[in-house]
Design a protein around this motif. Structure first.
Motif, PDB file in Angstrom:
ATOM      1  N   ILE A 201    -120.595   2.836  85.455  1.00  0.00           N
ATOM      2  CA  ILE A 201    -120.095   2.678  87.087  1.00  0.00           C
ATOM      3  C   ILE A 201    -120.164   3.706  88.333  1.00  0.00           C
ATOM      4  O   ILE A 201    -120.432   5.487  87.776  1.00  0.00           O
ATOM      5  CB  ILE A 201    -118.260   2.541  87.257  1.00  0.00           C
ATOM      6  CG1 ILE A 201    -117.808   1.231  86.504  1.00  0.00           C
ATOM      7  CG2 ILE A 201    -118.375   2.016  88.765  1.00  0.00           C
ATOM      8  CD1 ILE A 201    -116.667   0.639  86.156  1.00  0.00           C
ATOM      9  N   ASP A 202    -121.344   3.956  89.154  1.00  0.00           N
ATOM     10  CA  ASP A 202    -122.073   5.115  89.808  1.00  0.00           C
ATOM     11  C   ASP A 202    -120.670   5.627  90.368  1.00  0.00           C
ATOM     12  O   ASP A 202    -119.787   5.139  91.135  1.00  0.00           O
ATOM     13  CB  ASP A 202    -123.013   4.204  90.208  1.00  0.00           C
ATOM     14  CG  ASP A 202    -123.769   5.310  91.311  1.00  0.00           C
ATOM     15  OD1 ASP A 202    -124.099   5.679  91.253  1.00  0.00           O
ATOM     16  OD2 ASP A 202    -122.649   5.470  93.122  1.00  0.00           O
ATOM     17  N   CYS A 203    -121.077   6.343  91.193  1.00  0.00           N
ATOM     18  CA  CYS A 203    -120.137   7.464  92.212  1.00  0.00           C
ATOM     19  C   CYS A 203    -120.658   8.051  92.894  1.00  0.00           C
ATOM     20  O   CYS A 203    -119.989   8.726  93.917  1.00  0.00           O
ATOM     21  CB  CYS A 203    -119.516   8.006  90.419  1.00  0.00           C
ATOM     22  SG  CYS A 203    -117.801   8.048  89.726  1.00  0.00           S
ATOM     23  N   LEU A 204    -122.128   8.275  92.452  1.00  0.00           N
ATOM     24  CA  LEU A 204    -122.552   8.908  93.745  1.00  0.00           C
ATOM     25  C   LEU A 204    -122.507   8.306  94.955  1.00  0.00           C
ATOM     26  O   LEU A 204    -122.518   9.121  96.106  1.00  0.00           O
ATOM     27  CB  LEU A 204    -124.310   9.326  93.180  1.00  0.00           C
ATOM     28  CG  LEU A 204    -125.153   9.858  92.108  1.00  0.00           C
ATOM     29  CD1 LEU A 204    -125.842  10.409  91.703  1.00  0.00           C
ATOM     30  CD2 LEU A 204    -124.028  11.328  92.092  1.00  0.00           C
ATOM     31  N   ALA A 205    -122.687   6.995  95.372  1.00  0.00           N
ATOM     32  CA  ALA A 205    -122.535   6.200  97.036  1.00  0.00           C
ATOM     33  C   ALA A 205    -121.073   7.026  97.291  1.00  0.00           C
ATOM     34  O   ALA A 205    -120.662   6.986  97.798  1.00  0.00           O
ATOM     35  CB  ALA A 205    -122.746   5.314  96.767  1.00  0.00           C
ATOM     36  N   LYS A 206    -120.370   6.348  96.477  1.00  0.00           N
ATOM     37  CA  LYS A 206    -119.103   7.384  96.857  1.00  0.00           C
ATOM     38  C   LYS A 206    -118.722   7.935  97.559  1.00  0.00           C
ATOM     39  O   LYS A 206    -117.828   9.321  98.626  1.00  0.00           O
ATOM     40  CB  LYS A 206    -117.929   6.889  95.540  1.00  0.00           C
ATOM     41  CG  LYS A 206    -117.105   5.052  95.792  1.00  0.00           C
ATOM     42  CD  LYS A 206    -116.049   5.330  94.528  1.00  0.00           C
ATOM     43  CE  LYS A 206    -115.224   3.987  94.409  1.00  0.00           C
ATOM     44  NZ  LYS A 206    -114.626   4.044  93.242  1.00  0.00           N
ATOM     45  N   THR A 207    -119.099   9.367  96.217  1.00  0.00           N
ATOM     46  CA  THR A 207    -119.336  10.940  96.769  1.00  0.00           C
ATOM     47  C   THR A 207    -120.153  10.623  97.666  1.00  0.00           C
ATOM     48  O   THR A 207    -119.016  12.598  99.037  1.00  0.00           O
ATOM     49  CB  THR A 207    -120.031  11.374  95.920  1.00  0.00           C
ATOM     50  OG1 THR A 207    -119.323  11.605  94.302  1.00  0.00           O
ATOM     51  CG2 THR A 207    -119.697  12.777  95.699  1.00  0.00           C
ATOM     52  N   ALA A 208    -121.431  10.571  98.363  1.00  0.00           N
ATOM     53  CA  ALA A 208    -122.028  10.691  99.304  1.00  0.00           C
ATOM     54  C   ALA A 208    -120.907  10.788 100.924  1.00  0.00           C
ATOM     55  O   ALA A 208    -120.273  11.342 102.046  1.00  0.00           O
ATOM     56  CB  ALA A 208    -122.877  10.038  99.867  1.00  0.00           C
ATOM     57  N   GLN A 209    -120.126   9.522 100.484  1.00  0.00           N
ATOM     58  CA  GLN A 209    -119.190   8.350 101.259  1.00  0.00           C
ATOM     59  C   GLN A 209    -117.728   9.201 101.206  1.00  0.00           C
ATOM     60  O   GLN A 209    -117.428   9.990 103.173  1.00  0.00           O
ATOM     61  CB  GLN A 209    -118.152   7.122 101.874  1.00  0.00           C
ATOM     62  CG  GLN A 209    -119.886   6.473 102.115  1.00  0.00           C
ATOM     63  CD  GLN A 209    -119.307   5.109 101.389  1.00  0.00           C
ATOM     64  OE1 GLN A 209    -117.937   4.267 102.359  1.00  0.00           O
ATOM     65  NE2 GLN A 209    -119.323   4.191 100.764  1.00  0.00           N
ATOM     66  N   ILE A 210    -117.663  10.312 100.735  1.00  0.00           N
ATOM     67  CA  ILE A 210    -116.205  10.830 100.573  1.00  0.00           C
ATOM     68  C   ILE A 210    -116.242  12.132 101.533  1.00  0.00           C
ATOM     69  O   ILE A 210    -115.825  13.240 102.893  1.00  0.00           O
ATOM     70  CB  ILE A 210    -115.687  11.272  99.326  1.00  0.00           C
ATOM     71  CG1 ILE A 210    -114.896  10.025  98.449  1.00  0.00           C
ATOM     72  CG2 ILE A 210    -114.872  12.635  99.473  1.00  0.00           C
ATOM     73  CD1 ILE A 210    -114.989  10.352  96.889  1.00  0.00           C
ATOM     74  N   GLN A 211    -117.676  12.676 101.319  1.00  0.00           N
ATOM     75  CA  GLN A 211    -118.242  14.245 101.858  1.00  0.00           C
ATOM     76  C   GLN A 211    -118.178  14.115 103.401  1.00  0.00           C
ATOM     77  O   GLN A 211    -118.413  14.520 103.947  1.00  0.00           O
ATOM     78  CB  GLN A 211    -119.356  15.091 100.983  1.00  0.00           C
ATOM     79  CG  GLN A 211    -119.710  16.367 101.525  1.00  0.00           C
ATOM     80  CD  GLN A 211    -120.458  16.615 100.956  1.00  0.00           C
ATOM     81  OE1 GLN A 211    -122.124  16.315 100.959  1.00  0.00           O
ATOM     82  NE2 GLN A 211    -120.912  17.904  99.546  1.00  0.00           N
ATOM     83  N   GLN A 212    -118.920  13.026 103.608  1.00  0.00           N
ATOM     84  CA  GLN A 212    -119.162  12.408 105.067  1.00  0.00           C
ATOM     85  C   GLN A 212    -117.510  12.625 105.702  1.00  0.00           C
ATOM     86  O   GLN A 212    -117.756  12.643 106.816  1.00  0.00           O
ATOM     87  CB  GLN A 212    -119.798  10.959 104.908  1.00  0.00           C
ATOM     88  CG  GLN A 212    -120.382  10.946 105.727  1.00  0.00           C
ATOM     89  CD  GLN A 212    -121.991   9.493 106.671  1.00  0.00           C
ATOM     90  OE1 GLN A 212    -121.464   8.611 105.440  1.00  0.00           O
ATOM     91  NE2 GLN A 212    -122.996   9.605 107.050  1.00  0.00           N
ATOM     92  N   ASN A 213    -116.724  12.402 105.226  1.00  0.00           N
ATOM     93  CA  ASN A 213    -114.984  11.863 105.903  1.00  0.00           C
ATOM     94  C   ASN A 213    -114.527  12.880 105.990  1.00  0.00           C
ATOM     95  O   ASN A 213    -113.882  13.175 106.157  1.00  0.00           O
ATOM     96  CB  ASN A 213    -115.089  10.134 105.337  1.00  0.00           C
ATOM     97  CG  ASN A 213    -115.673   9.125 106.343  1.00  0.00           C
ATOM     98  OD1 ASN A 213    -115.845   9.153 107.663  1.00  0.00           O
ATOM     99  ND2 ASN A 213    -116.884   8.241 105.161  1.00  0.00           N
ATOM    100  N   ILE A 214    -115.066  13.758 104.856  1.00  0.00           N
ATOM    101  CA  ILE A 214    -113.753  15.480 105.270  1.00  0.00           C
ATOM    102  C   ILE A 214    -114.258  16.451 105.454  1.00  0.00           C
ATOM    103  O   ILE A 214    -115.053  17.386 104.853  1.00  0.00           O
ATOM    104  CB  ILE A 214    -113.394  15.404 103.353  1.00  0.00           C
ATOM    105  CG1 ILE A 214    -112.804  14.030 102.951  1.00  0.00           C
ATOM    106  CG2 ILE A 214    -112.664  16.585 103.753  1.00  0.00           C
ATOM    107  CD1 ILE A 214    -112.187  14.120 101.621  1.00  0.00           C
ATOM    108  N   PRO A 215    -114.144  16.910 106.843  1.00  0.00           N
ATOM    109  CA  PRO A 215    -115.670  17.647 107.296  1.00  0.00           C
ATOM    110  C   PRO A 215    -114.776  18.984 106.217  1.00  0.00           C
ATOM    111  O   PRO A 215    -115.714  20.083 106.804  1.00  0.00           O
ATOM    112  CB  PRO A 215    -114.952  17.943 109.070  1.00  0.00           C
ATOM    113  CG  PRO A 215    -114.216  16.185 109.055  1.00  0.00           C
ATOM    114  CD  PRO A 215    -113.537  16.162 108.156  1.00  0.00           C
ATOM    115  N   SER A 216    -114.183  19.129 106.236  1.00  0.00           N
ATOM    116  CA  SER A 216    -113.668  20.685 105.397  1.00  0.00           C
ATOM    117  C   SER A 216    -114.346  20.836 103.996  1.00  0.00           C
ATOM    118  O   SER A 216    -114.290  22.206 103.780  1.00  0.00           O
ATOM    119  CB  SER A 216    -111.741  20.994 104.874  1.00  0.00           C
ATOM    120  OG  SER A 216    -112.014  19.771 103.958  1.00  0.00           O
ATOM    121  N   LEU A 217    -114.773  20.058 103.462  1.00  0.00           N
ATOM    122  CA  LEU A 217    -116.055  19.806 102.467  1.00  0.00           C
ATOM    123  C   LEU A 217    -117.199  20.748 102.309  1.00  0.00           C
ATOM    124  O   LEU A 217    -118.212  20.532 103.561  1.00  0.00           O
ATOM    125  CB  LEU A 217    -116.042  18.922 101.766  1.00  0.00           C
ATOM    126  CG  LEU A 217    -114.886  17.927 100.495  1.00  0.00           C
ATOM    127  CD1 LEU A 217    -115.727  16.293 100.611  1.00  0.00           C
ATOM    128  CD2 LEU A 217    -114.248  19.062  99.847  1.00  0.00           C
TER     129      LEU A 217
END
Length: 653
Positions: A201-217
């Motif tokens: 199960i791929d996580c990279l697409a999820k990771t990109a969205q997480i980073q996009q939506n958490i400005p503090s990262l």
């Protein structure tokens, strides 16, 4: 009631708990003869108990506390004030070639790290953190499977005084944002993908969205897990400000030692989350000192974990049992990590692993044990568990029949300890004991230093009668507070609204004449037909006896100015609910309980909604059948299952 397991004299005399009793007697002169005496002293003189525990396990205070306890109230108690220490330091004490971690994945991958290699890996990861400017108080988030890198970065971060928070990669995007979005992490640890049930199960697409939506990262560190050379370019492509980097490039091996920053006793260590099924999850903050002391007590004294033991707990990084398991490193034990489906490629997978790794303490969920039994797995006839001394179970009440199954089909001479507590306290209120018998359906004892009672609606204590679980005195692992709760109102309302100055935990159960505990379910899910309070676990125990039923969920439906019980059942493949099976289910419940326990309706579903940590969600189902909204379906592993409970015509008659 006869005991299913009784410790022999050698087990008692060689236990850590007996050594602790002997030490307390030697130092204080108290006439402590057994667990009951020790428990009573630990409640009557809690400051002395926790101080003796810290001495027994050689807790390394950089600044000594001015007292064990001041301002003994709830909330507001201050344990070991003015002291400094560091949780990670205690887990990194050992630096030899003994095996610290064993990792197994469902795809057959196996890795080991010695204590020396673990320390060196933590030092290298910490250099990556330091290079990124991570400092005391910064938040580090992990969207990770249960693998060594998760532990390595947690130790590297918490040694610096940074604050750790993790969840498993099977969380949905919104579930991750609801958690990490509240705490504003600077760094995210993740993987390219993971395995479950034979699938990658791929996580990279999820990771990109997480980073996009958490400005503090500011930084995203990717551990190659599903593929040896993942392409992380898509993360940087989607996010202009992204700084995604592979784990090997992030870690900076050097000859430097791990930097240990002494922090206050209550300095935040972990941010954990409530299940979030009734709204945005609460961010529960736990401190260095309270977490360390509780875990030393529970692993060392109650679980009897020794340096020569190998301990395993089936858990994800989104469940508090991961934090609990990792603390085993403070006692020098070997910790076994597993990631993947416990039933892939076959139901006995974890049994095979336990045998191969010489596991001596095996932890899992009550649901797993029940599922093994339903699958007809009989490990005692096919496996050699000569090293196995204890089986631990949590997540939900362990069925009486599961006790029988373990002793008959897994191992006859094993301490089966059902344990109960929660994320709220990152520990247990009731759990096991190596010097006490095991009785069918009972948790062996209340935890040392935990002033646990079951009370009626007026707050009066009960014995051998059902009531709400409360803790009447403070303890070190109470949350430091909730994140973003400056006035403490959310924290107070969560635990102290019902009884002033008393922790109301939300479980419904009873104290037995043995001094053991029976948990009947969650207090907020208690059924109330005709004004009689019934714990859902009382019904589940009986339904599990019906061979055709895989699992069930019971809720109360408001009906004609009263409440009636509705039971939903998930059946074995190929089985359909008919009048004959309904009669069998009802007769099983009626014969073993009371007429009040009998459901008014028995309905079939093909799936039962549960949280990502595996707990069934009665409250969500109750809301759905009353046509009320479920506030946060992202907290569920299978939110689509709720559709089977909506607008059921059978509920309108």
């Amino acid at each position: 009631m006869s005991a299913l397991w009784i410790p022999d004299q050698n087990t008692i005399t060689s236990s850590n708990l007996q050594a602790f009793i002997n030490r307390v007697k030697e130092v204080t002169g108290l006439p402590l003869e057994d667990y009951s005496d020790l428990y009573q002293w630990s409640i009557e003189d809690r400051p002395a108990f926790w101080q003796r525990l810290a001495e027994f396990y050689r807790v390394q205070f950089h600044t000594q506390p001015s007292a064990p306890l001041i301002n003994d109230s709830m909330p507001g108690a201050q344990w070991f004030p003015d002291s400094t220490l560091n949780y990670a330091e205690h887990l990194l004490q050992q630096r030899d070639n003994k095996t610290a971690l064993v990792f197994q994945g469902e795809n057959g991958r196996r890795r080991t790290l010695s204590y020396r290699e673990l320390y060196q890996s933590v030092a290298a990861a910490q250099q990556g953190l330091i290079a990124g400017g991570i400092k005391k108080g910064d938040r580090i988030a992990a969207f990770m499977p249960n693998c060594p890198e998760t532990i390595i970065l947690m130790l590297a971060a918490t040694a610096l005084g940074a604050i750790w928070s993790s969840c498993s990669p099977d969380f949905g995007i919104q579930g991750v944002l609801d958690r990490f979005g509240q705490i504003e992490p600077r760094l995210l640890l993740t993987v390219d993908g993971y395995f479950y049930g034979g699938k990658s199960i791929d996580c990279l697409a999820k990771t990109a969205q997480i980073q996009q939506n958490i400005p503090s990262l500011e930084t995203t560190v990717v551990v190659p897990f599903a593929n040896p050379e993942p392409d992380i370019g898509q993360i940087n492509t989607l996010n202009k400000n992204s700084n995604a980097i592979l784990w090997a490039d992030f870690c900076q091996p050097s000859s430097k030692s791990v930097s240990i920053i002494p922090v206050e006793f209550n300095h935040p260590l972990f941010i954990m989350y409530s299940s979030g099924t009734t709204g945005v999850p609460k961010c529960i903050v736990h401190g260095h000192g309270g977490t360390l002391l509780q875990h030393l007590k529970e692993l060392g004294l109650h679980t009897d974990l020794k340096a020569q033991d190998t301990i395993f707990y089936f858990t994800t990084c989104g469940w508090m049992m991961w934090n609990w398991l990792v603390s085993s490193l403070a006692l020098g034990a070997t910790v076994v990590l597993y990631d993947g489906s416990p039933f892939y490629p076959e139901p006995a997978t974890l049994m095979d692993m336990a045998e191969a790794e010489n596991v001596s303490i095996f932890g899992t969920s009550a649901k797993y044990i029940a599922a093994l039994q339903k699958a007809g797995v009989k490990p005692a006839s096919s496996h050699n568990f000569q090293h196995l001394k204890a089986i631990l179970s949590t997540g939900s009440p362990l069925l009486h029949e599961s006790y029988d199954y373990v002793f008959q089909e897994v191992k006859a001479d094993v301490r089966l300890s059902s344990i109960s507590g929660g994320t709220d306290i990152i520990s247990c209120f009731a759990l096991g004991c190596p010097i006490l018998p095991v009785y069918r359906g009972e948790l062996q004892c209340r935890g040392l230093g935990m002033d646990v009672h079951f009370v009626d609606t007026t707050g009066s204590s009960l014995t051998e009668a059902k009531g709400e679980l409360v803790c009447q005195s403070s303890f070190p692992s109470m949350p430091v507070g909730f994140w973003n709760d400056p006035d403490g109102n959310k924290y107070h309302n969560a635990y102290f609204n019902e009884f002033a100055g008393v922790w109301a935990h939300g479980d419904y159960g009873e104290l037995t004449r043995h001094g053991g505990v029976i948990i009947h379910g969650r207090a907020d899910a208690v059924l109330n037909p005709g004004g009689v309070r019934i714990g859902t676990a009382e019904i589940y125990r009986q339904v599990e006896k019906v061979e055709e039923v895989l699992e069930s969920i019971a809720v109360g439906q408001e009906w004609e100015d009263d409440t009636r019980i509705v039971l939903f059942v998930q059946l074995r493949d190929g089985v359909t609910l008919n009048d004959q099976l309904i009669r069998k289910i009802i007769q099983t419940i009626r014969s073993n309980t009371t007429p009040r326990h009998v459901p008014a309706k028995v309905l079939q579903v093909t799936d039962i909604p549960r949280t990502i940590s595996g707990k069934i969600v009665e409250l969500a189902v109750r809301e759905v059948i009353h046509n009320r909204p479920v506030k946060n379906t992202d907290a569920l592993a299978n939110p689509d299952a709720l559709d089977q409970f909506r607008q059921r015509q059978e509920l309108f008659s």
